[in-house]
Design a protein around this motif. Structure first.
Motif, mmCIF file in Angstrom:
data_model
loop_
_atom_site.group_PDB
_atom_site.id
_atom_site.type_symbol
_atom_site.label_atom_id
_atom_site.label_comp_id
_atom_site.label_asym_id
_atom_site.label_seq_id
_atom_site.Cartn_x
_atom_site.Cartn_y
_atom_site.Cartn_z
ATOM 1 N N ARG A 196 -60.491 -88.453 -3.932
ATOM 2 C CA ARG A 196 -59.459 -87.914 -4.841
ATOM 3 C C ARG A 196 -58.401 -88.976 -5.120
ATOM 4 O O ARG A 196 -57.997 -89.191 -6.277
ATOM 5 C CB ARG A 196 -58.825 -86.667 -4.218
ATOM 6 C CG ARG A 196 -57.674 -86.088 -5.026
ATOM 7 C CD ARG A 196 -57.077 -84.878 -4.330
ATOM 8 N NE ARG A 196 -56.539 -85.202 -3.020
ATOM 9 C CZ ARG A 196 -55.337 -85.755 -2.809
ATOM 10 N NH1 ARG A 196 -54.553 -86.034 -3.853
ATOM 11 N NH2 ARG A 196 -54.918 -86.017 -1.590
ATOM 12 N N ILE A 197 -57.983 -89.663 -4.082
ATOM 13 C CA ILE A 197 -56.954 -90.705 -4.225
ATOM 14 C C ILE A 197 -57.496 -91.889 -5.013
ATOM 15 O O ILE A 197 -56.841 -92.412 -5.925
ATOM 16 C CB ILE A 197 -56.470 -91.154 -2.833
ATOM 17 C CG1 ILE A 197 -55.801 -89.986 -2.098
ATOM 18 C CG2 ILE A 197 -55.517 -92.344 -2.944
ATOM 19 C CD1 ILE A 197 -55.581 -90.230 -0.614
ATOM 20 N N THR A 198 -58.707 -92.318 -4.679
ATOM 21 C CA THR A 198 -59.268 -93.508 -5.324
ATOM 22 C C THR A 198 -59.662 -93.243 -6.774
ATOM 23 O O THR A 198 -59.579 -94.152 -7.610
ATOM 24 C CB THR A 198 -60.481 -94.031 -4.533
ATOM 25 O OG1 THR A 198 -61.408 -92.960 -4.295
ATOM 26 C CG2 THR A 198 -60.041 -94.608 -3.195
ATOM 27 N N LEU A 199 -60.082 -92.016 -7.094
ATOM 28 C CA LEU A 199 -60.375 -91.692 -8.489
ATOM 29 C C LEU A 199 -59.107 -91.769 -9.330
ATOM 30 O O LEU A 199 -59.121 -92.296 -10.462
ATOM 31 C CB LEU A 199 -61.005 -90.296 -8.605
ATOM 32 C CG LEU A 199 -61.290 -89.797 -10.029
ATOM 33 C CD1 LEU A 199 -62.187 -90.761 -10.796
ATOM 34 C CD2 LEU A 199 -61.907 -88.390 -9.999
ATOM 35 N N ARG B 296 -58.498 -94.233 -12.573
ATOM 36 C CA ARG B 296 -58.000 -93.734 -13.866
ATOM 37 C C ARG B 296 -56.784 -94.527 -14.313
ATOM 38 O O ARG B 296 -56.666 -94.913 -15.477
ATOM 39 C CB ARG B 296 -57.642 -92.245 -13.763
ATOM 40 C CG ARG B 296 -58.737 -91.287 -14.153
ATOM 41 C CD ARG B 296 -58.182 -89.910 -14.477
ATOM 42 N NE ARG B 296 -57.302 -89.396 -13.445
ATOM 43 C CZ ARG B 296 -57.698 -88.632 -12.433
ATOM 44 N NH1 ARG B 296 -58.963 -88.306 -12.300
ATOM 45 N NH2 ARG B 296 -56.834 -88.196 -11.537
ATOM 46 N N GLN B 297 -55.876 -94.758 -13.374
ATOM 47 C CA GLN B 297 -54.649 -95.484 -13.706
ATOM 48 C C GLN B 297 -54.944 -96.939 -14.063
ATOM 49 O O GLN B 297 -54.357 -97.505 -14.985
ATOM 50 C CB GLN B 297 -53.673 -95.409 -12.533
ATOM 51 C CG GLN B 297 -52.320 -96.048 -12.828
ATOM 52 C CD GLN B 297 -51.346 -95.875 -11.668
ATOM 53 O OE1 GLN B 297 -51.744 -95.666 -10.535
ATOM 54 N NE2 GLN B 297 -50.055 -95.946 -11.957
ATOM 55 N N GLU B 298 -55.872 -97.551 -13.340
ATOM 56 C CA GLU B 298 -56.210 -98.962 -13.569
ATOM 57 C C GLU B 298 -56.943 -99.196 -14.887
ATOM 58 O O GLU B 298 -56.744 -100.213 -15.547
ATOM 59 C CB GLU B 298 -57.095 -99.469 -12.421
ATOM 60 C CG GLU B 298 -56.390 -99.552 -11.076
ATOM 61 C CD GLU B 298 -57.379 -99.607 -9.919
ATOM 62 O OE1 GLU B 298 -56.929 -99.605 -8.762
ATOM 63 O OE2 GLU B 298 -58.607 -99.649 -10.171
ATOM 64 N N THR B 299 -57.789 -98.238 -15.259
ATOM 65 C CA THR B 299 -58.681 -98.457 -16.403
ATOM 66 C C THR B 299 -58.305 -97.678 -17.657
ATOM 67 O O THR B 299 -58.629 -98.095 -18.764
ATOM 68 C CB THR B 299 -60.124 -98.085 -16.023
ATOM 69 O OG1 THR B 299 -60.193 -96.670 -15.743
ATOM 70 C CG2 THR B 299 -60.600 -98.872 -14.811
#
Length: 416
Positions: free
Chosen positions: A116-119, A123-126
């Motif tokens: 959940r955290i890494t998704l 999203r924020q990075e890409t």
């Protein structure tokens, strides 16, 4: 380091992205002409950080016997003379105890919460879009017995600090207004509000494009023949179109992973469990779900993906077969029409895929006894859910870093 990733589904592509971020020279090898064209193509669409449970659970053997005789059965068993199938089923039965269930579910929730955290990070990075929604999963109970049985899941969610809400009929309709048409068919539900939905195929393709822009090389239409080993360590990958030199190899071939590593003495307890889906255009938004409704009776997820409804589920144990049985389509149609009547199911796109299941429900992520050979496979129905967390873990391990979560019980060594 030169890292080859075998498989370009959701697990392979997220692994490639994270390994490229870590500074490695990454090559992804796949027999298909593009990303996510097998099991990741049309899955149920739910990203279930909270609704995350092992199939092996107390009472499942008894339920399975009943399911086998149901007209719209969530479980279909086609036994055959297959030692791998028999071994996998016996191991799964051994996990159907209260103690094993608690251990396995806690382990799965740990990885799912990390995902959940890494998704959110990805999203924020890409900035990629994939018909995503963040409105939770509603596990819908048609009987009081189902509602009572959810107590063990509530206990596990509470123990791991995962938000949840037990709902009555009115609460279910509040969360999913379209269920007002069929409120008499339910007794209650369990809401996991942090769950998400999204099109796995769209996400995987968008992330593959980002990874390629970062320097990741994708080799399409390459059949993987073997992993080359020299001096007890990985030296490359042998394909039908030539050899690729590698310092490390990540096996992310889903159900086909055991077939590749068997020759190295790695007994990988991953077996294909076929699932089906139906993708239906939305013609009336008042009779469509807002997020994911999990029909507990038929073990079918009904998910909103933009202007479509994805209906997915069932577990067919029949080996490496990928035929489309008409009876399975009828089950999907029955579940969605019973809860959300009025849709044009006849226009639905019917699909099946082979989920790579482990006996205990937890994926297999980590090192093997061969230096440079890593596994990231066995995610079952939760590959989309756990993909970004699994990818971050494997990237850390390949890079020689300690993962941010405890990954000691995720490797294949737990089956030793």
């Amino acid at each position: 380091m030169k890292v080859s990733i075998l498989g370009a589904g959701i697990i392979g592509v997220t692994s490639a992205y994270q390994l490229a971020k870590a500074g490695h020279e990454v090559t992804v090898i796949d027999r298909q002409p593009g990303p996510a064209l097998e099991t990741s193509f049309a899955n149920a669409g739910e990203v279930s950080f909270g609704y995350c449970s092992p199939w092996a659970a107390p009472g499942i053997p008894q339920k399975a016997m009943k399911w086998l005789f149901m007209k719209h059965a969530p479980l279909i068993l086609r036994p055959k003379m297959d030692a791998a199938m028999l071994s996998w089923m016996l191991k799964m039965l051994m996990n159907c105890t209260s103690d094993r269930y608690a251990i396995n579910k806690s382990r799965m929730l740990r990885l799912a919460d990390y995902a959940r955290i890494t998704l959110a990070d990805v999203r924020q990075e890409t900035g990629i879009a994939y018909d995503e929604r963040m409105q939770g999963t509603l596990q819908l109970f048609r009987t009081q017995e189902q509602l009572d049985a959810s107590a063990k899941d509530v206990k596990a969610l509470a123990a791991d600090g995962v938000p949840y809400e037990v709902l009555d009929r009115d609460g279910c309709v509040r969360v999913e207004p379209a269920l007002s048409h069929v409120r008499h068919k339910m007794v209650g539900g369990l809401l996991t509000p942090k769950d998400e939905t999204g099109d796995c195929f769209k996400f995987t393709n968008a992330l593959a494009a980002k990874a390629e822009a970062m320097g990741v090389k994708f080799l399409w239409g390459h059949t993987i023949k073997a992993v080359d080993i020299s001096g007890g360590a990985v030296s490359g990958v042998h394909t039908d179109k030539g050899d690729i030199k590698s310092d490390a190899v990540v096996v992310a071939l889903g159900s086909y992973s055991p077939l590749l590593v068997k020759s190295f003495g790695i007994n990988l307890p991953v077996y294909p469990v076929k699932g089906y889906s139906l993708t239906i255009p939305i013609t009336d938004v008042t009779r469509a779900p807002e997020s994911t409704v999990m029909d507990e009776t038929y073990k079918i997820a009904i998910t909103r993906l933009g202007d479509r409804i994805r209906v997915g589920g069932m577990a067919e144990i029949s080996g490496y077969t990928n035929d489309l049985g008409l009876a399975r389509r009828r089950t999907l149609e029955h579940s969605v029409m019973d809860l959300f009547p009025g849709g044009e199911v006849g226009k639905g796109e019917f699909w099946s895929g082979l989920r790579p299941m482990t006996p205990d429900g937890t994926p297999i992520i980590g090192k093997t006894h061969i230096a440079g050979l890593y596994l990231n496979t066995g995610h079952g129905t939760l590959g989309w859910t756990m993909s970004t967390g699994s990818a971050r873990v494997i990237a850390d391990l390949v890079s020689g870093r300690t993962p941010e979560i405890d990954a000691s019980d995720l490797s294949v060594s737990r089956y030793a």
